[in-house]
Design a protein around this motif. Sequence first.
Motif, PDB file in Angstrom:
ATOM      1  N   ILE A  99     -97.664  -1.101 -21.891  1.00 17.32           N
ATOM      2  CA  ILE A  99     -96.767  -1.757 -22.851  1.00 17.32           C
ATOM      3  C   ILE A  99     -97.205  -3.197 -23.091  1.00 17.32           C
ATOM      4  O   ILE A  99     -97.313  -3.658 -24.228  1.00 17.32           O
ATOM      5  CB  ILE A  99     -95.311  -1.717 -22.344  1.00 17.32           C
ATOM      6  CG1 ILE A  99     -94.786  -0.284 -22.392  1.00 17.32           C
ATOM      7  CG2 ILE A  99     -94.414  -2.625 -23.191  1.00 17.32           C
ATOM      8  CD1 ILE A  99     -93.397  -0.105 -21.824  1.00 17.32           C
ATOM      9  N   GLN A 100     -97.509  -3.927 -22.009  1.00 14.29           N
ATOM     10  CA  GLN A 100     -97.816  -5.345 -22.147  1.00 14.29           C
ATOM     11  C   GLN A 100     -99.159  -5.589 -22.839  1.00 14.29           C
ATOM     12  O   GLN A 100     -99.341  -6.615 -23.489  1.00 14.29           O
ATOM     13  CB  GLN A 100     -97.799  -6.032 -20.774  1.00 14.29           C
ATOM     14  CG  GLN A 100     -96.415  -6.058 -20.131  1.00 14.29           C
ATOM     15  CD  GLN A 100     -95.414  -6.884 -20.931  1.00 14.29           C
ATOM     16  OE1 GLN A 100     -95.743  -7.937 -21.448  1.00 14.29           O
ATOM     17  NE2 GLN A 100     -94.186  -6.390 -21.049  1.00 14.29           N
ATOM     18  N   GLY A 102    -100.357  -3.631 -25.169  1.00 14.35           N
ATOM     19  CA  GLY A 102    -100.323  -3.090 -26.517  1.00 14.35           C
ATOM     20  C   GLY A 102    -100.923  -1.697 -26.617  1.00 14.35           C
ATOM     21  O   GLY A 102    -100.937  -1.095 -27.679  1.00 14.35           O
ATOM     22  N   LEU A 158     -94.681  -8.560 -15.462  1.00 16.77           N
ATOM     23  CA  LEU A 158     -93.521  -8.810 -16.314  1.00 16.77           C
ATOM     24  C   LEU A 158     -93.109 -10.279 -16.284  1.00 16.77           C
ATOM     25  O   LEU A 158     -92.640 -10.822 -17.284  1.00 16.77           O
ATOM     26  CB  LEU A 158     -92.360  -7.904 -15.904  1.00 16.77           C
ATOM     27  CG  LEU A 158     -92.591  -6.420 -16.229  1.00 16.77           C
ATOM     28  CD1 LEU A 158     -91.495  -5.554 -15.639  1.00 16.77           C
ATOM     29  CD2 LEU A 158     -92.674  -6.199 -17.739  1.00 16.77           C
ATOM     30  N   SER A 161     -95.418 -12.285 -18.554  1.00 22.71           N
ATOM     31  CA  SER A 161     -95.312 -12.021 -19.986  1.00 22.71           C
ATOM     32  C   SER A 161     -94.564 -13.138 -20.691  1.00 22.71           C
ATOM     33  O   SER A 161     -93.535 -13.606 -20.206  1.00 22.71           O
ATOM     34  CB  SER A 161     -94.578 -10.699 -20.218  1.00 22.71           C
ATOM     35  OG  SER A 161     -94.207 -10.609 -21.571  1.00 22.71           O
ATOM     36  N   PRO A 162     -95.079 -13.590 -21.842  1.00 15.48           N
ATOM     37  CA  PRO A 162     -94.367 -14.631 -22.577  1.00 15.48           C
ATOM     38  C   PRO A 162     -93.087 -14.103 -23.229  1.00 15.48           C
ATOM     39  O   PRO A 162     -92.261 -14.884 -23.681  1.00 15.48           O
ATOM     40  CB  PRO A 162     -95.372 -15.076 -23.648  1.00 15.48           C
ATOM     41  CG  PRO A 162     -96.503 -14.138 -23.600  1.00 15.48           C
ATOM     42  CD  PRO A 162     -96.312 -13.165 -22.484  1.00 15.48           C
ATOM     43  N   ASN A 163     -92.921 -12.778 -23.285  1.00 16.83           N
ATOM     44  CA  ASN A 163     -91.722 -12.222 -23.888  1.00 16.83           C
ATOM     45  C   ASN A 163     -90.520 -12.474 -22.973  1.00 16.83           C
ATOM     46  O   ASN A 163     -90.519 -12.072 -21.818  1.00 16.83           O
ATOM     47  CB  ASN A 163     -91.916 -10.715 -24.105  1.00 16.83           C
ATOM     48  CG  ASN A 163     -90.810 -10.117 -24.927  1.00 16.83           C
ATOM     49  OD1 ASN A 163     -89.645 -10.249 -24.587  1.00 16.83           O
ATOM     50  ND2 ASN A 163     -91.165  -9.464 -26.010  1.00 16.83           N
ATOM     51  N   TYR A 165     -87.718 -11.157 -22.639  1.00 18.85           N
ATOM     52  CA  TYR A 165     -86.965 -10.008 -22.146  1.00 18.85           C
ATOM     53  C   TYR A 165     -87.711  -9.250 -21.046  1.00 18.85           C
ATOM     54  O   TYR A 165     -87.138  -8.402 -20.377  1.00 18.85           O
ATOM     55  CB  TYR A 165     -86.640  -9.046 -23.290  1.00 18.85           C
ATOM     56  CG  TYR A 165     -85.744  -9.680 -24.316  1.00 18.85           C
ATOM     57  CD1 TYR A 165     -84.370  -9.710 -24.121  1.00 18.85           C
ATOM     58  CD2 TYR A 165     -86.270 -10.292 -25.442  1.00 18.85           C
ATOM     59  CE1 TYR A 165     -83.541 -10.318 -25.027  1.00 18.85           C
ATOM     60  CE2 TYR A 165     -85.446 -10.908 -26.365  1.00 18.85           C
ATOM     61  CZ  TYR A 165     -84.084 -10.915 -26.155  1.00 18.85           C
ATOM     62  OH  TYR A 165     -83.267 -11.525 -27.053  1.00 18.85           O
ATOM     63  N   ALA A 166     -89.012  -9.543 -20.912  1.00 21.04           N
ATOM     64  CA  ALA A 166     -89.844  -8.747 -20.016  1.00 21.04           C
ATOM     65  C   ALA A 166     -89.339  -8.790 -18.573  1.00 21.04           C
ATOM     66  O   ALA A 166     -89.255  -7.756 -17.915  1.00 21.04           O
ATOM     67  CB  ALA A 166     -91.292  -9.215 -20.096  1.00 21.04           C
ATOM     68  N   GLU A 169     -86.761  -6.445 -17.478  1.00 25.51           N
ATOM     69  CA  GLU A 169     -87.124  -5.029 -17.448  1.00 25.51           C
ATOM     70  C   GLU A 169     -87.547  -4.568 -16.057  1.00 25.51           C
ATOM     71  O   GLU A 169     -87.691  -3.375 -15.825  1.00 25.51           O
ATOM     72  CB  GLU A 169     -88.269  -4.768 -18.445  1.00 25.51           C
ATOM     73  CG  GLU A 169     -87.788  -4.840 -19.872  1.00 25.51           C
ATOM     74  CD  GLU A 169     -88.931  -4.981 -20.853  1.00 25.51           C
ATOM     75  OE1 GLU A 169     -90.070  -4.690 -20.497  1.00 25.51           O
ATOM     76  OE2 GLU A 169     -88.661  -5.392 -21.991  1.00 25.51           O
TER      77      GLU A 169
ATOM     78  N   PRO B 221     -91.570  -8.873 -31.451  1.00 23.73           N
ATOM     79  CA  PRO B 221     -92.062 -10.022 -30.698  1.00 23.73           C
ATOM     80  C   PRO B 221     -93.587 -10.085 -30.739  1.00 23.73           C
ATOM     81  O   PRO B 221     -94.239  -9.089 -31.042  1.00 23.73           O
ATOM     82  CB  PRO B 221     -91.576  -9.736 -29.278  1.00 23.73           C
ATOM     83  CG  PRO B 221     -91.525  -8.244 -29.214  1.00 23.73           C
ATOM     84  CD  PRO B 221     -91.188  -7.755 -30.585  1.00 23.73           C
ATOM     85  N   THR B 223     -95.551 -10.592 -28.075  1.00 19.58           N
ATOM     86  CA  THR B 223     -95.978  -9.708 -26.992  1.00 19.58           C
ATOM     87  C   THR B 223     -94.975  -8.566 -26.924  1.00 19.58           C
ATOM     88  O   THR B 223     -93.778  -8.804 -26.948  1.00 19.58           O
ATOM     89  CB  THR B 223     -95.984 -10.432 -25.632  1.00 19.58           C
ATOM     90  OG1 THR B 223     -94.920 -11.363 -25.646  1.00 19.58           O
ATOM     91  CG2 THR B 223     -97.290 -11.098 -25.377  1.00 19.58           C
ATOM     92  N   PRO B 224     -95.454  -7.330 -26.832  1.00 21.47           N
ATOM     93  CA  PRO B 224     -94.535  -6.195 -26.847  1.00 21.47           C
ATOM     94  C   PRO B 224     -93.652  -6.193 -25.605  1.00 21.47           C
ATOM     95  O   PRO B 224     -94.013  -6.751 -24.577  1.00 21.47           O
ATOM     96  CB  PRO B 224     -95.467  -4.985 -26.837  1.00 21.47           C
ATOM     97  CG  PRO B 224     -96.849  -5.478 -26.856  1.00 21.47           C
ATOM     98  CD  PRO B 224     -96.849  -6.948 -26.616  1.00 21.47           C
ATOM     99  N   SER B 225     -92.498  -5.570 -25.716  1.00 26.68           N
ATOM    100  CA  SER B 225     -91.668  -5.359 -24.535  1.00 26.68           C
ATOM    101  C   SER B 225     -90.887  -4.081 -24.725  1.00 26.68           C
ATOM    102  O   SER B 225     -90.625  -3.652 -25.849  1.00 26.68           O
ATOM    103  CB  SER B 225     -90.714  -6.533 -24.306  1.00 26.68           C
ATOM    104  OG  SER B 225     -89.523  -6.344 -25.020  1.00 26.68           O
TER     105      SER B 225
END
Lengths: 325, 269
Positions: A99-100, A102, A158, A161-163, A165-166, A169, B221, B223-225
């Motif tokens: 996922i991270q 892509g 996780l 990750s810059p996201n 929400y990661a 998770e 986003p 980066t995917p999540s």
Amino acid sequence: MTLGVLALLVIGLFLSSLLVGPAGIPPGAALAALVGAGDGPLPIVMQEIRLPRALLGLGVGASLGLAGAAMQGYLRNPLAEPGLIGVSAAAALGAVLAIQTGLAAAFALGLPLAALAGAAGAVALLFLLAGREGGTLTLILAGIAVSAFAGALTSLVLNLSPNPYAAAEIVFWLLGSLADRSMTHVWVAAPLMVAGWALIAFTARGLDALTLGEDAAETLGVDLRRLRLLLVTGTAAAVGAATAVAGAIGFVGLVVPHLLRRLVGASPARLLPASALGGAAMILAADIAVRVILPERDLKLGVVTALVGAPLFLHLIWSLRRTGP
Amino acid sequence: MWGCVRGFRTIALALGLFAAPTLHAEPARVVSMNVCTDQLAMLIAAPGQLVSVSHLARDLGLSAMAEAAEGYPVNHGRAEEIYLLEPDLVLASTFSNRATVAMLRRVGIEVAEFPPATALADIPDRLRKMGEVLDRGGAATDRVSAFEAALDANRSAGRGRAALYGPGGYYRGGETLAGDIVAAAGFGTISDSVGRDYGGFLPLELLVMAEPDLIVTPGAPETPSRSHAVLDHPALAGRGTARALTNRDWVCGTPAVLDAIDRLAAAVE
């Protein structure tokens, strides 16, 4: 006989899973909407939200139950379980990386294949460490190490990750959930899960022979290397695909074979199909429980399976202590 | 310490000790450590008065004034680096790290805390408060009247019911800033069927059953999540879904919310 009862139980739980949900839809209207009748949002809820959830509960549970029974048969060790010895954790790591990076978005099977690779690595490593002469202790120590290492890497990936929400998770990957999955997840996971079941089914006769010991099995014409290859790929495919869509759910592969061995006997050939059905029943029941206990919150599946599984695990250790390692 | 100086100056003023031009207590070196106070301060501070903003002020996903923030040195909200900037005043959110705020106060630095805006009506209030603590009341009053006039001109009504839905199935209700933006664009909420006036986790099933006329979501986003996957769920396909709509203009109670209202209204016209 036992298989028939288990099958009926699974069918009953599958239907209940379709009828339980936060929206409180009357059973009649729900089943009608499932086959396309009714208007408004009902058919969408039944076909796109509840049906994939029930189907995944069935598939994930069968995969975990089957993998647990097969690993216990091969290692001749009642503690071998995908969640406990790190196979699920390694599969989760593969899924998180897919996922991270892509990869999961790039092609449909990227997610379950990456999880399969993670699971295969862990199963192969554990079989190497604990396969031939290793006792219970070796398996559990190796399992704890693999589990902790994969879990730490998952958290690290996780957290890096810059996201935003990661990091939240991590809970899903550690405890698993079937909330708000779609038919897309079913199509992505089902082929690999079914392939994994088929591969494990081929090991049934070999596992039966193996109960007599490795030398006896070889004299009976069982190719142990082929058996191991079937088990590694079969377990990895089933557990990998299940974990990719539902997270790491523990204790199913431990509890189910343990309970069913009393009913169908210790023969792996008979335990395998029973454990698949038993696993499906356990996950469907747990998934119904999370929706009955906290219908409007996303209580994780692993919470319920661990509440049932951990006391049984302690009981197992207790009886192992009495009979000696 | 600054408080003491100010108190001293007030007494001195009463005694007529100072001449008029040196009377006002305008803090000369101001450091902001929260992305929302960053923006309020950039809008109102005198040139040179604001010496540092938080690193999030430059985040294109969070800060409506990310471009303007490039002109300021950034801090990371840690007591040590802020102390070394020798501020007369630190601007923080009431949700800023409590330990950091307590530490700054302990070493004698004045900290002004701003509660996050939970409604459009909070925005003039926060602008005025920023004007007060920076001693820039005139600049604040101008911003407030411009904002209130634009908001009155932008308000519309009668567009149906909308639901704000985000990653991980997080729903935001009417009693939030984002909910107020949606209301200003003319939409009602789905609270009649799902409750959650302040927001919370909302199972997809309940969202679909509530049949909102519009579902407002953030964009994909960088980066995917896994959390974002629920926004692509087939059950949401074909329904009125305004995708990629909630962005940095929705985060803080600043006049940037006017752009958010405009974009939402434009998306449904």
